[in-house]
Write a protein that holds these residues in place. Structure first.
Motif, PDB file in Angstrom:
ATOM      1  N   GLY A   3      39.894  42.515  28.586  1.00  7.11           N
ATOM      2  CA  GLY A   3      40.562  41.039  28.383  1.00  7.11           C
ATOM      3  C   GLY A   3      40.856  40.817  30.136  1.00  7.11           C
ATOM      4  N   LYS A   4      41.162  39.768  29.856  1.00  8.60           N
ATOM      5  CA  LYS A   4      41.879  39.032  30.677  1.00  8.60           C
ATOM      6  C   LYS A   4      41.808  39.995  31.696  1.00  8.60           C
ATOM      7  CE  LYS A   4      42.951  34.462  29.137  1.00  8.60           C
ATOM      8  NZ  LYS A   4      42.960  33.619  29.159  1.00  8.60           N
ATOM      9  N   PRO A   5      42.194  39.782  33.196  1.00  2.22           N
ATOM     10  CA  PRO A   5      41.992  40.732  34.489  1.00  2.22           C
ATOM     11  C   PRO A   5      43.770  40.581  34.410  1.00  2.22           C
ATOM     12  CG  PRO A   5      40.065  39.903  35.177  1.00  2.22           C
ATOM     13  CD  PRO A   5      40.042  39.362  33.846  1.00  2.22           C
ATOM     14  N   LYS A   6      44.543  41.244  34.854  1.00  3.59           N
ATOM     15  CA  LYS A   6      45.606  40.735  34.855  1.00  3.59           C
ATOM     16  C   LYS A   6      45.830  41.160  36.669  1.00  3.59           C
ATOM     17  CE  LYS A   6      47.640  42.156  31.037  1.00  3.59           C
ATOM     18  NZ  LYS A   6      48.572  42.865  29.511  1.00  3.59           N
ATOM     19  N   LEU A   7      46.769  40.335  36.937  1.00  2.00           N
ATOM     20  CA  LEU A   7      47.563  39.946  38.056  1.00  2.00           C
ATOM     21  C   LEU A   7      48.606  40.036  39.087  1.00  2.00           C
ATOM     22  CD1 LEU A   7      44.185  38.709  38.691  1.00  2.00           C
ATOM     23  CD2 LEU A   7      45.037  37.265  39.932  1.00  2.00           C
ATOM     24  N   TYR A   8      49.195  40.696  39.518  1.00  2.40           N
ATOM     25  CA  TYR A   8      50.310  41.590  39.728  1.00  2.40           C
ATOM     26  C   TYR A   8      51.065  41.056  41.401  1.00  2.40           C
ATOM     27  CZ  TYR A   8      50.344  44.496  35.614  1.00  2.40           C
ATOM     28  OH  TYR A   8      50.303  44.767  33.929  1.00  2.40           O
ATOM     29  N   TYR A   9      52.036  39.987  41.261  1.00  5.16           N
ATOM     30  CA  TYR A   9      52.340  39.278  42.568  1.00  5.16           C
ATOM     31  C   TYR A   9      53.670  38.711  42.314  1.00  5.16           C
ATOM     32  CZ  TYR A   9      50.508  38.904  47.465  1.00  5.16           C
ATOM     33  OH  TYR A   9      51.040  38.916  48.365  1.00  5.16           O
ATOM     34  N   PHE A  10      53.736  38.351  43.101  1.00  2.58           N
ATOM     35  CA  PHE A  10      54.798  36.393  43.143  1.00  2.58           C
ATOM     36  C   PHE A  10      53.634  35.799  42.967  1.00  2.58           C
ATOM     37  CE2 PHE A  10      53.526  36.651  47.801  1.00  2.58           C
ATOM     38  CZ  PHE A  10      54.308  35.538  48.244  1.00  2.58           C
ATOM     39  N   ASN A  11      54.743  34.974  42.832  1.00  2.00           N
ATOM     40  CA  ASN A  11      53.941  33.209  42.252  1.00  2.00           C
ATOM     41  C   ASN A  11      54.508  33.069  43.733  1.00  2.00           C
ATOM     42  OD1 ASN A  11      53.176  31.251  41.080  1.00  2.00           O
ATOM     43  ND2 ASN A  11      55.387  31.206  40.132  1.00  2.00           N
ATOM     44  N   GLY A  12      53.348  32.951  44.468  1.00  2.00           N
ATOM     45  CA  GLY A  12      53.430  32.371  45.123  1.00  2.00           C
ATOM     46  C   GLY A  12      51.490  32.548  46.218  1.00  2.00           C
ATOM     47  N   ARG A  13      51.210  32.558  47.391  1.00  2.00           N
ATOM     48  CA  ARG A  13      50.302  33.106  48.514  1.00  2.00           C
ATOM     49  C   ARG A  13      50.524  34.683  48.861  1.00  2.00           C
ATOM     50  NH1 ARG A  13      47.852  28.151  52.071  1.00  2.00           N
ATOM     51  NH2 ARG A  13      47.338  26.388  50.154  1.00  2.00           N
ATOM     52  N   ARG A  15      48.397  38.256  49.859  1.00  2.00           N
ATOM     53  CA  ARG A  15      46.917  39.031  50.090  1.00  2.00           C
ATOM     54  C   ARG A  15      46.354  38.669  48.265  1.00  2.00           C
ATOM     55  NH1 ARG A  15      50.275  42.239  53.744  1.00  2.00           N
ATOM     56  NH2 ARG A  15      48.938  42.373  55.740  1.00  2.00           N
ATOM     57  N   MET A  16      47.179  37.841  47.636  1.00  2.00           N
ATOM     58  CA  MET A  16      46.414  38.052  46.117  1.00  2.00           C
ATOM     59  C   MET A  16      45.709  36.766  45.916  1.00  2.00           C
ATOM     60  SD  MET A  16      45.876  39.063  43.021  1.00  2.00           S
ATOM     61  CE  MET A  16      47.366  39.839  42.110  1.00  2.00           C
ATOM     62  N   GLU A  17      46.250  35.723  47.044  1.00  2.00           N
ATOM     63  CA  GLU A  17      45.491  33.917  46.767  1.00  2.00           C
ATOM     64  C   GLU A  17      44.098  34.478  47.054  1.00  2.00           C
ATOM     65  OE1 GLU A  17      45.713  30.648  46.528  1.00  2.00           O
ATOM     66  OE2 GLU A  17      47.013  32.192  46.225  1.00  2.00           O
ATOM     67  N   THR A  18      43.102  35.415  48.099  1.00  2.00           N
ATOM     68  CA  THR A  18      41.705  35.337  48.130  1.00  2.00           C
ATOM     69  C   THR A  18      41.216  36.494  46.794  1.00  2.00           C
ATOM     70  OG1 THR A  18      42.247  35.664  50.573  1.00  2.00           O
ATOM     71  CG2 THR A  18      40.215  36.492  49.384  1.00  2.00           C
ATOM     72  N   ILE A  19      41.580  37.001  46.416  1.00  2.00           N
ATOM     73  CA  ILE A  19      41.684  37.196  45.261  1.00  2.00           C
ATOM     74  C   ILE A  19      41.617  36.522  43.760  1.00  2.00           C
ATOM     75  CG2 ILE A  19      42.280  38.903  43.175  1.00  2.00           C
ATOM     76  CD1 ILE A  19      43.690  41.240  45.031  1.00  2.00           C
ATOM     77  N   ARG A  20      42.205  35.430  43.927  1.00  2.00           N
ATOM     78  CA  ARG A  20      42.227  34.615  42.981  1.00  2.00           C
ATOM     79  C   ARG A  20      41.322  33.764  43.786  1.00  2.00           C
ATOM     80  NH1 ARG A  20      48.354  33.515  44.356  1.00  2.00           N
ATOM     81  NH2 ARG A  20      49.037  34.694  42.801  1.00  2.00           N
ATOM     82  N   TRP A  21      40.764  33.363  44.380  1.00  2.00           N
ATOM     83  CA  TRP A  21      39.889  32.620  44.294  1.00  2.00           C
ATOM     84  C   TRP A  21      38.051  32.808  44.235  1.00  2.00           C
ATOM     85  CZ3 TRP A  21      38.095  28.414  47.965  1.00  2.00           C
ATOM     86  CH2 TRP A  21      38.846  27.624  48.458  1.00  2.00           C
ATOM     87  N   LEU A  22      38.490  34.671  44.362  1.00  2.00           N
ATOM     88  CA  LEU A  22      37.016  34.691  44.605  1.00  2.00           C
ATOM     89  C   LEU A  22      36.412  34.805  42.549  1.00  2.00           C
ATOM     90  CD1 LEU A  22      34.408  35.806  45.558  1.00  2.00           C
ATOM     91  CD2 LEU A  22      35.290  38.698  46.010  1.00  2.00           C
ATOM     92  N   LEU A  23      37.897  35.004  41.661  1.00  2.00           N
ATOM     93  CA  LEU A  23      37.955  35.287  40.209  1.00  2.00           C
ATOM     94  C   LEU A  23      37.197  33.595  40.096  1.00  2.00           C
ATOM     95  CD1 LEU A  23      40.674  37.916  39.666  1.00  2.00           C
ATOM     96  CD2 LEU A  23      38.263  38.128  39.142  1.00  2.00           C
ATOM     97  N   ALA A  25      35.800  31.914  41.471  1.00  2.00           N
ATOM     98  CA  ALA A  25      34.369  31.412  42.054  1.00  2.00           C
ATOM     99  C   ALA A  25      33.434  32.220  41.166  1.00  2.00           C
ATOM    100  CB  ALA A  25      33.813  31.948  42.862  1.00  2.00           C
ATOM    101  N   ALA A  26      34.171  33.439  40.520  1.00  8.87           N
ATOM    102  CA  ALA A  26      33.022  33.313  39.050  1.00  8.87           C
ATOM    103  C   ALA A  26      33.366  32.988  38.163  1.00  8.87           C
ATOM    104  CB  ALA A  26      33.126  34.779  39.410  1.00  8.87           C
ATOM    105  N   GLY A  27      33.624  32.668  38.208  1.00  9.59           N
ATOM    106  CA  GLY A  27      34.675  31.544  36.562  1.00  9.59           C
ATOM    107  C   GLY A  27      35.326  32.500  35.480  1.00  9.59           C
ATOM    108  N   ILE A  28      36.011  33.312  36.369  1.00  8.73           N
ATOM    109  CA  ILE A  28      36.743  34.169  35.093  1.00  8.73           C
ATOM    110  C   ILE A  28      38.343  34.105  35.327  1.00  8.73           C
ATOM    111  CG2 ILE A  28      37.609  36.932  35.452  1.00  8.73           C
ATOM    112  CD1 ILE A  28      34.564  36.074  35.226  1.00  8.73           C
ATOM    113  N   GLU A  29      38.702  34.053  34.151  1.00 10.93           N
ATOM    114  CA  GLU A  29      40.261  33.495  33.512  1.00 10.93           C
ATOM    115  C   GLU A  29      40.591  34.847  34.022  1.00 10.93           C
ATOM    116  OE1 GLU A  29      40.041  31.528  29.830  1.00 10.93           O
ATOM    117  OE2 GLU A  29      39.260  30.419  30.159  1.00 10.93           O
ATOM    118  N   VAL A  30      42.429  35.037  34.440  1.00 12.16           N
ATOM    119  CA  VAL A  30      42.598  36.125  34.911  1.00 12.16           C
ATOM    120  C   VAL A  30      44.750  35.555  33.491  1.00 12.16           C
ATOM    121  CG1 VAL A  30      41.599  35.960  37.090  1.00 12.16           C
ATOM    122  CG2 VAL A  30      43.925  34.759  37.219  1.00 12.16           C
ATOM    123  N   CYS A  31      45.260  35.877  34.034  1.00 13.01           N
ATOM    124  CA  CYS A  31      46.794  36.383  33.279  1.00 13.01           C
ATOM    125  C   CYS A  31      47.470  37.097  34.709  1.00 13.01           C
ATOM    126  CB  CYS A  31      46.818  37.339  32.100  1.00 13.01           C
ATOM    127  SG  CYS A  31      45.846  36.898  30.972  1.00 13.01           S
TER     128      CYS A  31
END
Length: 226
Positions: A3-13, A15-23, A25-31
């Motif tokens: 399934g899609k990766p699930k990202l647990y964080y608050f709704n904002g920038r 330390r999760m932001e760089t993870i969002r960027w990299l996913l 860039a790889a063309g990966i959809e996330v939840c």
């Protein structure tokens, strides 16, 4: 099929932001599993042992519940061929990435600075970016004459440098005025299809923290640090 990766964080920038960027860039959809109240984090993540060190971000991916930002980024980069072709390239990528993350960290903490130190913090960001960090990337790209930082191949180093450049320009729009090679790099990487999509309005990219969100973020993390 996983399934899609699930990202647990608050709704904002953060330390999760760089993870969002990299996913992205790889063309990966996330939840996204946004943390809205401390009690939710406590009940659903801490109580069942998901958060090894009582910290987010956490990413559920490939049957793992991963924590620690660098470990998550390393895994994503390795899985999606964004980590160089050999150990030497990976070492060089790591050096570039660690530096961008140092600058990124300074910029990330700018919005939460108290009023009496905010101007000094901004001056430090500008000074470090323009005299310590950006000159290194400018020289590296100029010396080897290639489009990408390492091995003439798109890597996480390019993704994370672009992210940090754009964050720096939010602090000072003309931050790249003395770096023509970085200006060209910014244009080039921004037009890679997956990156271009991520930069469009309505994407999963998060805006800078505003004053209204800061108290909420501080409340969310009152049971632990990022």
């Amino acid at each position: 099929m996983a399934g899609k990766p699930k990202l647990y964080y608050f709704n904002g920038r953060g330390r999760m932001e760089t993870i969002r960027w990299l996913l992205a860039a790889a063309g990966i959809e996330v939840c996204f599993c946004f943390i809205k109240k401390p009690i939710i984090l406590l009940i659903f993540l801490l109580k069942d042992g998901s958060l090894l060190f009582q910290q987010v971000p956490m990413v559920e991916i490939d049957g793992m519940k991963m924590v620690q930002t660098r470990a998550i980024l390393n895994y994503i980069a390795g899985k999606h061929s964004l980590y160089g072709k050999d150990l030497k390239e990976r070492a060089l990528i790591d050096m570039y990435v660690e530096a961008t993350m140092d600058l990124n960290e300074m910029i990330m903490h700018y919005p939460i600075q108290p009023p009496e130190t905010k101007a000094k913090h901004l001056a430090t960001i500008i000074e470090k970016a323009t005299t310590r960090y950006f000159p290194v990337y400018e020289k590296a790209l100029k010396d080897h004459g290639q489009d990408f930082l390492v091995g003439n191949r798109f890597s996480r180093a390019d993704v994370q440098l672009l992210e940090t450049i754009l964050m720096a320009e939010e602090c000072k729009p003309d931050m790249l005025s003395k770096f023509p090679v970085l200006q060209a790099f910014k244009a080039k990487i921004s037009n890679i299809p997956t990156i271009k999509k991520f930069l469009q309005p309505g994407s999963q990219r998060k805006p800078p923290l505003d004053e209204k969100l800061i108290p909420k973020v501080m409340s969310i993390f009152n049971i632990g640090n990022e």
